[in-house]
Each structure stands twice: as structure tokens, then as C-alpha cells.
Design an enzyme around this catalytic site. Structure first.
Site, PDB file in Angstrom:
ATOM      1  N   GLY A  55       0.838  -1.204   0.000  1.00 45.59           N
ATOM      2  CA  GLY A  55       0.000   0.000   0.000  1.00 45.59           C
ATOM      3  C   GLY A  55       0.864   1.241   0.000  1.00 45.59           C
ATOM      4  O   GLY A  55       2.052   1.170   0.307  1.00 45.59           O
ATOM      5  N   CYS A  82       5.318  -6.100   1.526  1.00 43.69           N
ATOM      6  CA  CYS A  82       5.695  -4.686   1.469  1.00 43.69           C
ATOM      7  C   CYS A  82       5.066  -3.892   2.623  1.00 43.69           C
ATOM      8  O   CYS A  82       5.485  -4.049   3.759  1.00 43.69           O
ATOM      9  CB  CYS A  82       5.349  -4.118   0.100  1.00 43.69           C
ATOM     10  SG  CYS A  82       6.315  -2.646  -0.270  1.00 43.69           S
ATOM     11  N   TYR A  83       4.007  -3.099   2.381  1.00 42.95           N
ATOM     12  CA  TYR A  83       3.376  -2.396   3.505  1.00 42.95           C
ATOM     13  C   TYR A  83       2.902  -3.412   4.552  1.00 42.95           C
ATOM     14  O   TYR A  83       3.029  -3.186   5.761  1.00 42.95           O
ATOM     15  CB  TYR A  83       2.180  -1.561   3.023  1.00 42.95           C
ATOM     16  CG  TYR A  83       1.501  -0.778   4.129  1.00 42.95           C
ATOM     17  CD1 TYR A  83       1.975   0.466   4.519  1.00 42.95           C
ATOM     18  CD2 TYR A  83       0.393  -1.305   4.797  1.00 42.95           C
ATOM     19  CE1 TYR A  83       1.364   1.170   5.545  1.00 42.95           C
ATOM     20  CE2 TYR A  83      -0.220  -0.605   5.830  1.00 42.95           C
ATOM     21  CZ  TYR A  83       0.266   0.637   6.190  1.00 42.95           C
ATOM     22  OH  TYR A  83      -0.327   1.329   7.211  1.00 42.95           O
ATOM     23  N   HIS A 169       7.469  -7.714  -3.931  1.00 40.70           N
ATOM     24  CA  HIS A 169       6.118  -8.087  -4.378  1.00 40.70           C
ATOM     25  C   HIS A 169       6.161  -9.427  -5.128  1.00 40.70           C
ATOM     26  O   HIS A 169       6.500  -9.458  -6.321  1.00 40.70           O
ATOM     27  CB  HIS A 169       5.559  -7.005  -5.311  1.00 40.70           C
ATOM     28  CG  HIS A 169       5.178  -5.757  -4.590  1.00 40.70           C
ATOM     29  ND1 HIS A 169       3.924  -5.540  -4.080  1.00 40.70           N
ATOM     30  CD2 HIS A 169       5.912  -4.670  -4.254  1.00 40.70           C
ATOM     31  CE1 HIS A 169       3.885  -4.372  -3.471  1.00 40.70           C
ATOM     32  NE2 HIS A 169       5.087  -3.828  -3.559  1.00 40.70           N
ATOM     33  N   GLU A 171       3.731 -11.052  -6.195  1.00 40.45           N
ATOM     34  CA  GLU A 171       2.600 -11.162  -7.115  1.00 40.45           C
ATOM     35  C   GLU A 171       2.891 -10.627  -8.506  1.00 40.45           C
ATOM     36  O   GLU A 171       2.187 -10.958  -9.447  1.00 40.45           O
ATOM     37  CB  GLU A 171       1.362 -10.462  -6.519  1.00 40.45           C
ATOM     38  CG  GLU A 171       1.450  -8.944  -6.368  1.00 40.45           C
ATOM     39  CD  GLU A 171       2.163  -8.469  -5.106  1.00 40.45           C
ATOM     40  OE1 GLU A 171       2.943  -9.244  -4.536  1.00 40.45           O
ATOM     41  OE2 GLU A 171       1.949  -7.311  -4.701  1.00 40.45           O
ATOM     42  N   ASP A 227     -13.266  -8.129 -23.738  1.00 44.00           N
ATOM     43  CA  ASP A 227     -13.979  -8.042 -22.458  1.00 44.00           C
ATOM     44  C   ASP A 227     -15.490  -7.970 -22.657  1.00 44.00           C
ATOM     45  O   ASP A 227     -16.252  -8.749 -22.084  1.00 44.00           O
ATOM     46  CB  ASP A 227     -13.526  -6.813 -21.655  1.00 44.00           C
ATOM     47  CG  ASP A 227     -12.019  -6.691 -21.600  1.00 44.00           C
ATOM     48  OD1 ASP A 227     -11.359  -7.729 -21.744  1.00 44.00           O
ATOM     49  OD2 ASP A 227     -11.517  -5.570 -21.438  1.00 44.00           O
ATOM     50  N   LYS A 367      -7.348  -9.406 -17.756  1.00 42.52           N
ATOM     51  CA  LYS A 367      -7.519  -9.667 -19.180  1.00 42.52           C
ATOM     52  C   LYS A 367      -7.178 -11.108 -19.571  1.00 42.52           C
ATOM     53  O   LYS A 367      -7.914 -11.753 -20.293  1.00 42.52           O
ATOM     54  CB  LYS A 367      -6.636  -8.698 -19.959  1.00 42.52           C
ATOM     55  CG  LYS A 367      -6.672  -8.846 -21.440  1.00 42.52           C
ATOM     56  CD  LYS A 367      -7.880  -8.202 -22.068  1.00 42.52           C
ATOM     57  CE  LYS A 367      -7.688  -6.729 -22.217  1.00 42.52           C
ATOM     58  NZ  LYS A 367      -8.896  -6.024 -22.642  1.00 42.52           N
TER      59      LYS A 367
END
Ligand code: XMP
Length: 511
Positions: A55, A82-83, A169, A171, A227, A367
Site C-alpha cells: 500500500g 511490502c506495507y 512483491h 505477485e 472483455d 484480461k
């Protein structure tokens, strides 16, 4: 209430949804909740583990975000990122302070101690950092699992409590084994099984749509992109007779786009399509506007106005379905504690008051997940693998005022770029490719004459979900051909440049 294997508490990172999707990729169902969710709501989900996201705040700041402290007493495994790591350190009385050296981008970590988190992974690995604060000392009861050049406390853990903290991170794609680290946390620390898939997603969404819509009708806005086509397919399979599919030509489309979309819906998707030409109204409202956010808001508002006018022509239309993705939402910052990057036309660009209620079945996914879903629903590869094209269209690829002559220049250059990429096989190798009209003039020489004309910038990027991207390493010969053709064939262009920035810190579109 639906149970979740892993709960991700969102402290406002741009990457929070990526954490959930990395877990989904491993078949683990993860749900995101705001950082300040009550302990009772957390317990009701019966999670097997909790992740504290990154964050933008600082734990020592007055406006820092904290979760309920009881989270640390639930007896559940916790992973702080992280945060989330700094929060864990702060909670266990370690000191967190501004880093003398802010760290953004790649770093190498070296594993110092075996742990469930790094099971079957190499001792040295590349990770992606994005932080300006650092943990200064180890919290009591924790030990160091990995270090980096800039951080002696890059990864630390209390193995007994199954609390893990990562400075980087895992992710994001650029963290080499990040996905495996998240999987290890879910599998070995939380004992999660891998049973979730895109088929389960389609089933839950179908049930949700049927329950919500009842016997009313839904106006489904399509752009020809993957989409909205997937949303149209999902709605058709869930409530076929109650769907009205509408395409709006906003005057900001690429060359021949309207005809292509009409053909695609009629022939490939076999769906009736109402096609509305609203180019005049969009272009007149954009006249003289140069601010990117203002452009986006005008376009978002006008789209809704046109949809609502169309809805009035039919009976019982109560809903508007859109192909909003998670990426659109996070960048428009309409959830949690995230900062606004740009207002996507279908999210932050919407009017405050709307008569139609929104249905957005894809708003929690990315996506590439939409593409898997599209194939699952039987859409053709041609539809599923089209490059993304933003709702505000060419308006956000023309720096400054949008007008017909600029649109025409851009369209001509764009056709050449796409032709060259398709004929060389590079279209399918890249995430997105387009031209930007910079509205910067420069001096050139053509024949023996001086020119003072416009510059086209080419943007071609590689990405897998649009959250991060790198510029594509197109061969020089292809770039040379594109440049030569654009300058020779498009009157008014005498210079072509190639955008070599990554996202972050740039974004894919220029506005
Ligand atoms: P950025 O520029 O934010 O783009 O890095 C990420 C992806 O999103 C697309 N994009 C949009 N799509 N409405 C859309 O439907 C929008 O307002 C919008 N803005 C950006 C962009 O083309 C890229 O694929």
C-alpha cells in the site's frame, strides 16, 4: 456467506488483485477485503490464511492504515507483503523508517534459511521491489529468511506462528519465483487444496446474473474487444432473451472498426447488434479539451447518456452490462485505499447519477483470465486474442485537442503499424500496439524541400494482464519499415519515434 481459502486484506496497493489472481492460477480461491474489515467478518469467511497487501501509506504516518490487531491472534498463517510486512514489523514493535535509498525495480535476494515459503526454490532469485520505507530491526520472535543487497531484513518469519514477511512483491510477474512463493504459502503454511478454475467462475457468475436480473432486461454495451464480447456471451448463455447488445460509434474508433465489429457480431458471435452512430456528439463535446482526465470523464458520461437514451426505446431495461476489468477499477481508484492513476471511461469516468444499474461480471479478474473464460464460453481465438482497445479510443492517443484532422492522421498511421505487425507475425506476439499523435512538430527534409510536420510515436508492449508492461523488442528492420511507410504514406508526418518505457513508471496509453 461464501467461504474463502485465503483472505487478502487490501491496504491500497496497485497489485492487490494480482495476489488473488496468482492464487486463483494455482486453484486456490482468494477473496479481497478492505484493510479495516471487522474481525467478525474475517472469521465468518473461515479462511485458512491471511495476506496483508502492499500500500502507498507509511506505518509511522498519522494517516497510516491498520487492520484489526486481533488478526494476529486468530492462530492463522499470515503473509505480509511490502506495507503488509512493515505493518507486521510495527505490530511486533520493530522500527520502520524512511529508507535512505528508495528501491524500485529488480533486486536479487539470497535465501539464508530453509522455510516452507522457499520450498523447492533456488537460493538466489530476482524479485521486484517498490518501497520507500524499510524495517530497521527484526521484530522479537522472528528470524531472517532472506537478504538483499539493500536489506538485511528482506524476508523474515516467525515459523512457529507461521507469520511471514516479504519486502518485495511476489505477485508481479517480474518476481521470478513469486508465484511459487505464494503457492508455497497457500499449500504448505495454510494447507489449501487446488480445486478452483475458470469453469467454476463462469458457473458462479451465471447464477449471480440470473438471481440479480430476474425477469428484467439488460443493455449490454460492446466495443468489439474481448472483455465486452465475453460479457455478451456470458449474458447470452445466462439470460438470452433478456439481453440487448449495443455498439456505439463514438467517432474515436480506428479505421473500419465499426464495420469489423458489426461483421464480427453478426457472423462470428451470431448475435443481434444495435449499432449507434454518436460520433457527432462525442466530438463536439471534446472540442477544445486537452486535459486527459477531462477527456475521459466527458467520454464516460456521454457513453452513459447514449445508452440511457437507447434503453428508453425498449421496455423493462433496468441494467447496463459492461466489460469492466479489475485493472480499470484499480487505476480509476474506486476501491480501498488506492491512488487514482487514470479514470477508465467505464469506471471513474461515469456520471454520478445513473438510471441504469451496472452489471460487471468481470470486475474482479484480469484480461488474460478473461481470455481463458472466453475460450471456455466458446468464443473464437480471433475474438479472444484481439489486442485491447480502450473505450476512450483514439482520444487518449492524441496529445492535446481531439479533432477530425488529427483523428484521420492517427488512423492512417495506425493502419500501417497493424498491417506490418500482422504480416510479420508480431501482432500475436505482443499485448498491444498502437500509434500516438504527439502534436509535436519538427523540421524535416523531403526531396529538396523543408517540412515542418507532425510526429508519430509507436507504442508496442508486452504484458500479460496490463498491470505491468515492457516495451516490445521489435527487430530494427520491422521498425524501419513501419517508420518509412508512415512517413512516406501519411501526409503530415515527417518523424516517427519508438516508446521504450515500461509500466511502471510509465503507463501503456499516453493519457
Ligand atoms: P494503462 O494506460 O492504464 O492501460 O497502462 C492498461 C490497459 O488498459 C487499457 N485502457 C483502457 N481500457 N477504458 C478501457 O476500456 C479505458 O478508459 C482505458 N484506459 C486504458 C489500455 O489500452 C491497456 O490495455
Amino acid at each position: 456467506m461464501k467461504k474463502a481459502d485465503i483472505l487478502v486484506l487490501d491496504f491500497g496497493s496497485q497489485y492487490t488483485q494480482l495476489i488473488a489472481r496468482r492464487l486463483r492460477e494455482q486453484g486456490v480461491y482468494a477473496e479481497i477485503l478492505p484493510f479495516n474489515v471487522s474481525l467478525a467478518d474475517i472469521k465468518a469467511k473461515e479462511p485458512k490464511g491471511i495476506i496483508l497487501s502492499g500500500g502507498p501509506a507509511s506505518v509511522y504516518a498519522r494517516d497510516a492504515y491498520f487492520c484489526d490487531k486481533g488478526v494476529f491472534d486468530l492462530g492463522l498463517p499470515i503473509l505480509g507483503i511490502c506495507y503488509g510486512m512493515q505493518l507486521m514489523a510495527h505490530h511486533f514493535s520493530a522500527s520502520v523508517a524512511p529508507a535512505g535509498h528508495k528501491e524500485y525495480g529488480k533486486a536479487t535476494i539470497e535465501i539464508q534459511k530453509d522455510s516452507a515459503l522457499f520450498k523447492n526454490l533456488p537460493k538466489k532469485q530476482t524479485v521486484w521491489m517498490s518501497h520507500s520505507d524499510k524495517v530497521e530491526n527484526l521484530p522479537q520472535g522472528f528470524e531472517v529468511l532472506a537478504t538483499s543487497e539493500n536489506s538485511p531484513f528482506c524476508v523474515f518469519a516467525n515459523e512457529e506462528k507461521k507469520f511471514f514477511a516479504l519486502q518485495f512483491h511476489p505477485e508481479v510477474q517480474h518476481s521470478e519465483f513469486g508465484k511459487n512463493i505464494l503457492k508455497n504459502f497457500a499449500k504448505y503454511a495454510c494447507n489449501c487444496e487446488s480445486v478452483w478454475n475458470m469453469g467454476s467462475f463462469a458457473k458462479t457468475q451465471t447464477e449471480k446474473i440470473r438471481e440479480e436480473v430476474g425477469s428484467d432486461k439488460v443493455l449490454c454495451a460492446v466495443s468489439g474487444g474481448v472483455d465486452s464480447s465475453v460479457v455478451a456471451a456470458l449474458l447470452s448463455s445466462a439470460i438470452k432473451k433478456q439481453v440487448i447488445v449495443v455498439f456505439v460509434d463514438n467517432g474515436l474508433l480506428r479505421a473500419n472498426e465499426r464495420e469489423q465489429v458489426e461483421f464480427m457480431f453478426k457472423n462470428t458471435l451470431k448475435t443481434d447488434l444495435i449499432s449507434i452512430d454518436a460520433s457527432e456528439i462525442f466530438l463536439s463535446r471534446l472540442a477544445g479539451v486537452i486535459d486527459p482526465e477531462q477527456k475521459r470523464k466527458i467520454i464516460g458520461n456521454t457513453f452513459i447518456e447514449v445508452f440511457e437514451q437507447e434503453a428508453k426505446k425498449h421496455s423493462d431495461v433496468k441494467y447496463l452490462a459492461q466489460g469492466t476489468l479489475y485493472t480499470d477499477i484499480i487505476e480509476s481508484s474506486v476501491i480501498g485505499a488506492s491512488k487514482t492513476i487514470k479514470s477508465h471511461h467505464n469506471v471513474g469516468g461515469l456520471p454520478e447519477k445513473m438510471n441504469l444499474k451496472l452489471i460487471e461480471p468481470l470486475k474482479e479478474i484480469f484480461k488474460d483470465e478473461v481470455r481463458v473464460l472466453g475460450l471456455e464460453l466458446g468464443l473464437s481465438k480471433e475474438v479472444v486474442y484481439r489486442h485491447p482497445f480502450p473505450g476512450p479510443g483514439l482520444a487518449i492517443r492524441i496529445m492535446g485537442e481531439v479533432n477530425r484532422p488529427s483523428l484521420e492522421l492517427l488512423r492512417q498511421a495506425d493502419v500501417i503499424l497493424l498491417e506490418e505487425l500482422k504480416s510479420t507475425g508480431w501482432y500475436d506476439k505482443t499485448w498491444q500496439a498502437f500509434c500516438v499523435l504527439l502534436n509535436v512538430k519538427s523540421v524535416g527534409v523531403m526531396g529538396d524541400n523543408r517540412t515542418y510536420d507532425n510526429t508519430i510515436c509507436i507504442r508496442v508492449v508486452d504484458a500479460s494482464d496490463g498491470m505491468t508492461a515492457t516495451f516490445s523488442h521489435l527487430p530494427y528492420e520491422i521498425l524501419e519499415n513501419i517508420s518509412r511507410r508512415i512517413i512516406n504514406e501519411v501526409k503530415g508526418i515527417n518523424r516517427v519515434v519508438y516508446d521504450i518505457s515500461s509500466k511502471p513508471p510509465a503507463t501503456i496509453e499516453w493519457e
